[in-house]
Design a protein around this motif. Structure first.
Motif, PDB file in Angstrom:
ATOM      1  N   GLU A  37      -3.991  14.343  -5.460  1.00 38.19           N
ATOM      2  CA  GLU A  37      -3.415  13.616  -6.586  1.00 38.19           C
ATOM      3  C   GLU A  37      -3.398  14.457  -7.858  1.00 38.19           C
ATOM      4  O   GLU A  37      -2.813  14.059  -8.863  1.00 38.19           O
ATOM      5  CB  GLU A  37      -4.201  12.329  -6.837  1.00 38.19           C
ATOM      6  CG  GLU A  37      -5.663  12.570  -7.183  1.00 38.19           C
ATOM      7  CD  GLU A  37      -6.404  11.268  -7.436  1.00 38.19           C
ATOM      8  OE1 GLU A  37      -5.907  10.463  -8.245  1.00 38.19           O
ATOM      9  OE2 GLU A  37      -7.468  11.056  -6.812  1.00 38.19           O
TER      10      GLU A  37
ATOM     11  N   ASN B 105       0.843  -1.194   0.000  1.00 33.44           N
ATOM     12  CA  ASN B 105       0.000   0.000   0.000  1.00 33.44           C
ATOM     13  C   ASN B 105       0.883   1.249   0.000  1.00 33.44           C
ATOM     14  O   ASN B 105       1.474   1.606   1.025  1.00 33.44           O
ATOM     15  CB  ASN B 105      -0.909   0.014   1.226  1.00 33.44           C
ATOM     16  CG  ASN B 105      -1.807   1.244   1.265  1.00 33.44           C
ATOM     17  OD1 ASN B 105      -1.914   1.992   0.301  1.00 33.44           O
ATOM     18  ND2 ASN B 105      -2.472   1.456   2.391  1.00 33.44           N
TER      19      ASN B 105
ATOM     20  N   PRO C  34       2.001  10.823   3.917  1.00 32.68           N
ATOM     21  CA  PRO C  34       1.124  11.196   2.802  1.00 32.68           C
ATOM     22  C   PRO C  34       1.373  12.627   2.343  1.00 32.68           C
ATOM     23  O   PRO C  34       1.536  13.550   3.152  1.00 32.68           O
ATOM     24  CB  PRO C  34      -0.283  11.026   3.392  1.00 32.68           C
ATOM     25  CG  PRO C  34      -0.119  10.009   4.468  1.00 32.68           C
ATOM     26  CD  PRO C  34       1.248  10.258   5.052  1.00 32.68           C
TER      27      PRO C  34
ATOM     28  N   ARG D 206       0.096   4.452  -0.304  1.00 32.88           N
ATOM     29  CA  ARG D 206      -0.543   5.725   0.014  1.00 32.88           C
ATOM     30  C   ARG D 206       0.105   6.408   1.216  1.00 32.88           C
ATOM     31  O   ARG D 206       0.216   7.637   1.248  1.00 32.88           O
ATOM     32  CB  ARG D 206      -2.035   5.517   0.268  1.00 32.88           C
ATOM     33  CG  ARG D 206      -2.796   5.010  -0.940  1.00 32.88           C
ATOM     34  CD  ARG D 206      -4.297   4.963  -0.666  1.00 32.88           C
ATOM     35  NE  ARG D 206      -4.834   6.287  -0.421  1.00 32.88           N
ATOM     36  CZ  ARG D 206      -5.236   7.125  -1.360  1.00 32.88           C
ATOM     37  NH1 ARG D 206      -5.145   6.777  -2.626  1.00 32.88           N
ATOM     38  NH2 ARG D 206      -5.718   8.306  -1.049  1.00 32.88           N
TER      39      ARG D 206
END
Length: 466
Positions: free
Chosen positions: A428, A326, A383, A328
């Motif tokens: 994003e 993952n 993040p 993220r």
């Protein structure tokens, strides 16, 4: 309930049968009362049953009318769509459209900064500084029909519009095969197929600057084959016109292909958190009168024309880490590429003596053997936040200018650049980046460079490569 009453009445009649022989006024009265109540109860149930049947019939009638209305509306809508839509439903133009906005502030030394020992992959070396609007990319893509997908990328800058990519690609060809035709970014190496807005740094590494200027573009056909194996195994081949560096417009002015390339990639996973990919590529081009601007021995700009063969080997490696797969929250990427390029043919140096230069318009044999590599690491520690570092180093190698050695310097140089960056992505669709370069690409003129960059994406955009 009606059945139970009937049974009870029959039983009562059976019990009363022995007494029927003799008249009994009380029994006759009871019998008459029972028959009266029984008939009233039966009439009540029959009325309720008829009422229920009526409601059911009414509901069925309403449902039928609603279905008829819906069918009529659907037929009307279909007729309207047929009247206003194109003849073929698959021909409807409904692509994904996105717009990429890029700009920067660049603090660097003035003037052009060519890579010493290398012919620039274009007319002149890049010289932008200060506030700079980079290319604005307009991207459109859609499935053409069940068999083909289309894509176009237009790079817009001031009054210029450049078709960076415009291709079709097969869908569901089967057997792991994919065919692409048109203008596309070559599949050689790792960095080449990435657009500038997906780079991990504000500028490209020295390897790609020396080899292609930015990236290798092909006008032609590409065939890929994905092997049905547990590991990722892919092979590809390209044939192209060959007008882009290291090819040339003159070399591409012929029937057939002016350049071709082959590549292979192997990759896989290591546990749930690690993945890797390694590749090997080969490119051959046949430029004719390819222009290049270099500094001669008198430090005057000179125009050179090269005709011959250009052959390049390129090896790449990528390692990625993300906790449990993952990316993220946290992730890390290490990338490295190495190239070896050989060029053999004839080189002409145009007469520049009128400007104080040393070239005398001579043409003679030319040969070069050059190489280089880069390595970079990018870490997303939380993040939206990333940091990265990159080191690039080239070797001008051994260069034989023949008779032009009296005008051009064939000395060995090792241009290099070290970069450090940090970027922040509010989402994003947006990114802000700060970068520092220690640039030693121009002999005797090191430069400390600072870059502040923004990248904005408007609209849907397809997923990027591994």
């Amino acid at each position: 309930m009606f059945n139970r009453l009937a049974i009870a009445a029959a039983a009562l009649c059976a019990l009363a049968a022995p007494a029927l022989a003799a008249p009994h006024p009380e029994l006759d009265a009871l019998r008459a009362e029972f028959e009266q109540k029984f008939q009233a109860l039966q009439a009540d149930y029959e009325a309720r049953l008829k009422a229920l049947e009526g409601r059911v019939q009414a509901a069925e009638s309403q449902a039928g009318e609603a279905q008829a209305v819906a069918q009529t509306a659907a037929a009307s809508a279909e007729q309207t769509a047929q009247a206003t839509a194109p003849a073929s439903a698959t021909g409807a133009f409904n692509p994904d459209i996105s717009l990429i906005l890029q700009g920067a502030y660049i603090d660097r030394a003035g003037g052009e900064r060519p890579i010493s020992g290398f012919v620039p992959a274009g007319e002149h070396a890049h010289a932008e500084r200060g506030f700079t609007l980079e290319h604005t990319e307009l991207v459109m893509s859609a499935n053409i029909d069940p068999y083909l997908h289309g894509y176009v990328n237009l790079a817009v800058l001031d009054e210029e519009v450049e078709v960076e990519e415009a291709w079709f690609q097969s869908l569901h060809l089967g057997h792991g095969l994919t065919v692409k035709g048109g203008r596309f970014l070559s599949g050689i190496g790792y960095q080449n197929a990435r657009h500038p807005h997906t780079w991990d740094f504000a500028d490209n590494n020295l390897v790609y600057e020396a080899l292609f200027g930015e990236h290798l573009i092909q006008d032609g056909l590409q065939l890929r084959w994905l092997a049905p194996t547990a590991l990722f195994l892919e092979f590809g081949a390209e044939v192209a016109r060959g007008q882009f560096f290291p090819g040339s417009d003159e070399g591409a002015d012929k029937n057939g292909a002016g350049s071709w390339a082959v590549f292979g990639h192997l990759g896989g996973d290591v546990g749930a958190s690690h993945s890797w990919r390694a590749g090997l590529s080969y490119l051959k081009a046949r430029p004719r009168e390819r222009e290049g601007w270099v500094e001669d021995l008198n430090d005057v700009e000179a125009l050179t024309l090269f005709s011959g063969d250009s052959k390049t080997w390129l090896a790449d490696f990528v390692w990625k880490w993300a906790p449990n797969g993952n990316p993220r929250q946290r992730n890390f990427t290490f990338t490295a590429e190495y190239f070896q390029r050989d060029e053999d043919g004839d080189l002409a140096c145009a007469d520049n003596t009128a400007d104080g230069g040393a070239c005398l318009d001579l043409t003679d044999a030319y040969g070069s053997d050059q190489s280089g590599w880069y390595a970079q690491a990018v870490y997303q520690f939380m993040p939206r936040w990333r940091v990265g570092t990159r080191y690039s180093r080239l070797s001008s190698g051994s260069t034989d200018f023949g008779l032009n050695a009296a005008s051009l310097d064939g000395g060995r140089y090792h241009p290099r650049r070290w970069s450090l960056m940090a970027d922040f992505s509010p989402s994003e669709f947006s990114r802000f980046r700060l970068q520092y370069n220690r640039d030693e690409t121009l002999v005797g003129a090191p430069d400390d460079q600072f870059i502040v960059q923004y990248i904005m994406s408007l609209g849907p955009h397809g997923a990027h490569q591994f």
